[in-house]
Scaffold this motif. Structure first.
Motif, PDB file in Angstrom:
ATOM      1  N   ARG A   1      44.877  78.085  17.972  1.00 54.34           N
ATOM      2  CA  ARG A   1      43.892  77.566  19.554  1.00 54.34           C
ATOM      3  C   ARG A   1      43.131  77.215  19.126  1.00 54.34           C
ATOM      4  NH1 ARG A   1      44.151  82.235  22.456  1.00 54.34           N
ATOM      5  NH2 ARG A   1      41.258  81.883  22.902  1.00 54.34           N
ATOM      6  N   GLY A   2      42.850  76.267  18.101  1.00 51.29           N
ATOM      7  CA  GLY A   2      42.064  74.973  17.509  1.00 51.29           C
ATOM      8  C   GLY A   2      41.681  74.201  16.362  1.00 51.29           C
ATOM      9  N   TYR A   3      42.100  73.016  16.723  1.00 53.63           N
ATOM     10  CA  TYR A   3      41.377  71.862  15.072  1.00 53.63           C
ATOM     11  C   TYR A   3      40.306  72.516  14.426  1.00 53.63           C
ATOM     12  CZ  TYR A   3      45.561  70.549  16.366  1.00 53.63           C
ATOM     13  OH  TYR A   3      47.516  69.664  16.242  1.00 53.63           O
ATOM     14  N   ASN A   4      40.133  72.927  12.967  1.00 55.07           N
ATOM     15  CA  ASN A   4      38.981  73.171  12.671  1.00 55.07           C
ATOM     16  C   ASN A   4      38.831  71.188  11.910  1.00 55.07           C
ATOM     17  OD1 ASN A   4      36.898  75.162  13.096  1.00 55.07           O
ATOM     18  ND2 ASN A   4      39.447  76.357  12.272  1.00 55.07           N
ATOM     19  N   SER A   5      37.878  71.129  12.164  1.00 54.49           N
ATOM     20  CA  SER A   5      37.405  69.451  11.281  1.00 54.49           C
ATOM     21  C   SER A   5      36.469  69.270  10.786  1.00 54.49           C
ATOM     22  CB  SER A   5      38.059  68.341  12.280  1.00 54.49           C
ATOM     23  OG  SER A   5      39.065  67.911  12.520  1.00 54.49           O
TER      24      SER A   5
ATOM     25  N   TYR B   1      37.585  72.294  17.403  1.00 58.37           N
ATOM     26  CA  TYR B   1      38.450  71.962  18.914  1.00 58.37           C
ATOM     27  C   TYR B   1      39.590  72.257  19.669  1.00 58.37           C
ATOM     28  CZ  TYR B   1      40.388  68.322  16.964  1.00 58.37           C
ATOM     29  OH  TYR B   1      41.446  67.016  15.037  1.00 58.37           O
ATOM     30  N   GLU B   2      39.937  72.326  20.676  1.00 55.67           N
ATOM     31  CA  GLU B   2      41.166  72.975  21.282  1.00 55.67           C
ATOM     32  C   GLU B   2      41.610  71.153  21.326  1.00 55.67           C
ATOM     33  OE1 GLU B   2      42.399  73.518  26.144  1.00 55.67           O
ATOM     34  OE2 GLU B   2      40.589  71.626  25.530  1.00 55.67           O
TER      35      GLU B   2
ATOM     36  N   LEU C   1      28.091  63.379  21.439  1.00 55.54           N
ATOM     37  CA  LEU C   1      29.827  64.053  21.121  1.00 55.54           C
ATOM     38  C   LEU C   1      30.548  64.808  21.893  1.00 55.54           C
ATOM     39  CD1 LEU C   1      32.161  63.688  18.437  1.00 55.54           C
ATOM     40  CD2 LEU C   1      31.033  65.188  17.479  1.00 55.54           C
ATOM     41  N   VAL C   2      31.012  65.119  22.581  1.00 53.50           N
ATOM     42  CA  VAL C   2      31.844  65.427  23.170  1.00 53.50           C
ATOM     43  C   VAL C   2      33.031  66.363  22.870  1.00 53.50           C
ATOM     44  CG1 VAL C   2      32.225  66.532  25.419  1.00 53.50           C
ATOM     45  CG2 VAL C   2      30.653  64.620  24.998  1.00 53.50           C
ATOM     46  N   VAL C   3      32.863  67.836  22.477  1.00 52.97           N
ATOM     47  CA  VAL C   3      33.693  68.103  22.505  1.00 52.97           C
ATOM     48  C   VAL C   3      34.142  69.905  22.798  1.00 52.97           C
ATOM     49  CG1 VAL C   3      34.194  70.142  19.631  1.00 52.97           C
ATOM     50  CG2 VAL C   3      32.446  67.820  19.781  1.00 52.97           C
ATOM     51  N   THR C   4      35.769  69.758  23.116  1.00 60.55           N
ATOM     52  CA  THR C   4      36.325  70.989  24.354  1.00 60.55           C
ATOM     53  C   THR C   4      36.716  72.013  23.117  1.00 60.55           C
ATOM     54  OG1 THR C   4      36.446  69.168  26.355  1.00 60.55           O
ATOM     55  CG2 THR C   4      37.694  71.347  26.172  1.00 60.55           C
ATOM     56  N   THR C   5      36.135  72.996  23.298  1.00 60.15           N
ATOM     57  CA  THR C   5      36.814  74.305  22.054  1.00 60.15           C
ATOM     58  C   THR C   5      37.560  75.490  23.638  1.00 60.15           C
ATOM     59  OG1 THR C   5      36.475  75.333  20.246  1.00 60.15           O
ATOM     60  CG2 THR C   5      35.131  74.844  22.495  1.00 60.15           C
ATOM     61  N   LYS C   6      38.679  75.540  23.123  1.00 60.21           N
ATOM     62  CA  LYS C   6      38.652  77.063  23.337  1.00 60.21           C
ATOM     63  C   LYS C   6      38.095  78.748  22.966  1.00 60.21           C
ATOM     64  CE  LYS C   6      43.404  77.014  25.020  1.00 60.21           C
ATOM     65  NZ  LYS C   6      44.826  77.475  24.763  1.00 60.21           N
ATOM     66  N   ASN C   7      37.816  79.418  23.982  1.00 69.97           N
ATOM     67  CA  ASN C   7      37.262  80.449  23.463  1.00 69.97           C
ATOM     68  C   ASN C   7      37.751  81.110  22.972  1.00 69.97           C
ATOM     69  OD1 ASN C   7      34.943  79.417  25.236  1.00 69.97           O
ATOM     70  ND2 ASN C   7      36.108  80.463  27.051  1.00 69.97           N
TER      71      ASN C   7
END
Length: 127
Positions: A51-55, A84-85, A97-103
């Motif tokens: 679903r996305g990455y954790n950084s 983030y997605e 900082l703009v971050v797009t994440t999947k719900n």
């Protein structure tokens, strides 16, 4: 996480029980996001995710050279990582900082949310 510059070493963060999932034993690169006053580096332990990455994020002040761990604050919740997605790396837009994440599960697989963070000392805070 130890930052080494010339002969100086500084421990930025202890990452206990962290598992790196990578396709090989080769060194990995950090994603770099440049801002006017600092560079932000993302340490992403997993090379693939469903679903996305954790950084984890670390900053280096361009003026002083100071390195530090960055946290993320959304409402009253403070986190050590940003999610983030998979197809959208966080970016600098107008010094934010703009971050797009999947719900999350159950909210629809195609829905995404965009978060905008302002820098506040060693932390990014959502608008």
């Amino acid at each position: 996480m130890i930052y080494k510059h010339n002969e100086d070493k500084k421990e930025l963060k202890e990452l206990q029980d962290l598992v790196f999932i990578q396709p090989s034993d080769q060194p990995i690169s950090f994603e770099k996001i440049s801002f006017e006053a600092m560079d932000v580096f993302l340490l992403t332990p997993e090379y693939t995710a469903s679903r996305g990455y954790n950084s984890y994020a670390f900053g280096i002040d361009k003026k002083s050279g100071e390195a530090f761990a960055i946290t993320f604050k959304n409402a009253e919740k403070v986190q050590d990582t940003i999610n983030y997605e998979k197809v959208s790396t966080p970016v600098n837009k107008s010094e934010k900082l703009v971050v797009t994440t999947k719900n999350t599960e159950g909210q629809g697989d195609t829905l995404t949310t965009e978060y905008t963070f302002n820098k506040d000392s060693k932390q990014f805070v959502t608008e």
